[in-house]
Motif scaffolding. Sequence first.
Motif, short mmCIF file in Angstrom:
data_model
loop_
_atom_site.label_atom_id
_atom_site.label_comp_id
_atom_site.label_asym_id
_atom_site.label_seq_id
_atom_site.Cartn_x
_atom_site.Cartn_y
_atom_site.Cartn_z
N PRO A 106 0.94 -1.29 -0.10
CA PRO A 106 -0.06 -0.05 -0.38
C PRO A 106 0.68 1.65 0.10
O PRO A 106 0.39 2.33 -0.14
N GLU A 107 2.33 1.56 0.72
CA GLU A 107 2.86 2.41 0.89
C GLU A 107 3.62 2.90 0.07
O GLU A 107 3.49 4.03 -0.67
N SER A 108 3.70 1.71 -1.15
CA SER A 108 4.23 2.10 -2.83
C SER A 108 3.21 1.71 -3.75
O SER A 108 3.07 2.76 -4.60
N THR A 109 2.41 1.27 -3.86
CA THR A 109 1.40 0.86 -4.68
C THR A 109 0.37 1.87 -4.96
O THR A 109 0.41 2.43 -5.79
N LEU A 110 0.36 2.40 -3.67
CA LEU A 110 -1.53 3.27 -3.83
C LEU A 110 -0.76 4.49 -4.59
O LEU A 110 -1.59 5.73 -5.60
N PRO A 111 0.14 5.32 -3.75
CA PRO A 111 1.29 6.69 -4.13
C PRO A 111 1.50 6.37 -5.83
O PRO A 111 1.32 7.71 -6.27
N ALA A 112 2.24 5.30 -6.08
CA ALA A 112 2.11 5.28 -8.14
C ALA A 112 0.68 5.65 -8.79
O ALA A 112 0.50 5.54 -9.64
N VAL A 139 -7.47 3.62 2.59
CA VAL A 139 -7.99 5.33 3.40
C VAL A 139 -6.61 5.62 3.79
O VAL A 139 -6.39 7.48 3.24
N ASP A 140 -5.83 5.09 4.97
CA ASP A 140 -4.91 5.96 5.62
C ASP A 140 -3.90 7.15 4.40
O ASP A 140 -3.08 7.82 4.08
N VAL A 141 -3.40 5.59 3.19
CA VAL A 141 -2.24 6.57 2.79
C VAL A 141 -2.38 6.83 1.26
O VAL A 141 -2.26 8.02 1.17
N LEU A 142 -3.98 6.74 0.67
CA LEU A 142 -4.95 7.14 -0.15
C LEU A 142 -4.87 9.31 0.26
O LEU A 142 -5.28 10.03 0.12
N GLY A 143 -5.33 9.09 1.95
CA GLY A 143 -6.14 10.25 2.59
C GLY A 143 -7.38 10.74 1.73
O GLY A 143 -7.37 11.17 2.37
N ARG A 144 -8.32 9.87 1.22
CA ARG A 144 -9.09 9.88 1.11
C ARG A 144 -9.43 8.29 1.17
O ARG A 144 -9.42 7.18 0.58
#
Length: 258
Positions: A106-112, A139-144
């Motif tokens: 999640p910490e790398s896939t979602l920001p990508a 939700v935490d990683v995306l901020g939404r």
Amino acid sequence: MDLPAVGLGTMGIDDSDEVATALGLGYRHLDTARIYDNEAVVGEGLAAGLADADLGRDDVTVATKLWTDDLAADAVAPAARESAARLGVEALDLLYVHRPRGDYDPESTLPALDRLVEEGLVRNVGVSNFELADLDRAVDVLGRPPAAHQTELHPLFRRPELLDHARDHGYPVVAYSPLAGGRVREVDAVVAVAEAHGATPEAVAIAWATAKDPVVAIPKASSEGHLRANLAAADLELTDEEIAAIDAVEREEELFPE
């Protein structure tokens, strides 16, 4: 996302005419995935259907999914671009993480994925087959919240806690396999409701799913008759008692477990 009550699931569809026919009948949401190996077929059907029905590209939501080996941070963008090219679109309306497995982090896939939204290649980031903990982390990683969560949902497999999460965070649940692979014809409660309405068990299963806010359904169909019936099922209104009777079915069959 504002998705129509019934869209078209395309797993197993290998004829672009079926996709074009669906658009001509009124479908406005097409769902595919890289693992289905038919993005080019869906793209051909999309192009033909848009032309035949005199539709604009923005009239149809086109969704695809990144498989577990596409989810490393450096693999996300090339895979997404390849999918867009196969589908013949400049932008993917909805791009899902197909499953939170394999190379998913999640910490790398979602920001990508988010970077692709900033670039304009992807309009919305969704998730699929997530558990509650996966959803909360996203939700935490995306901020939404995710734009949508796609999950198996039918009268033989229900996940009320996932619907609660979607309601609490304000995003739609996209129900795949809402007909339980045809098994809804074997469910007494579904058959009884169908007989009361002069409808098919398949129509009742779709109506039952789409009655559960915020659920939309993406049944797969190929023949024009089934395409018409599935689309019309969203207009079938079930009573609270009928919905409760189907909810009470004790038999459980998950078609696509991990």
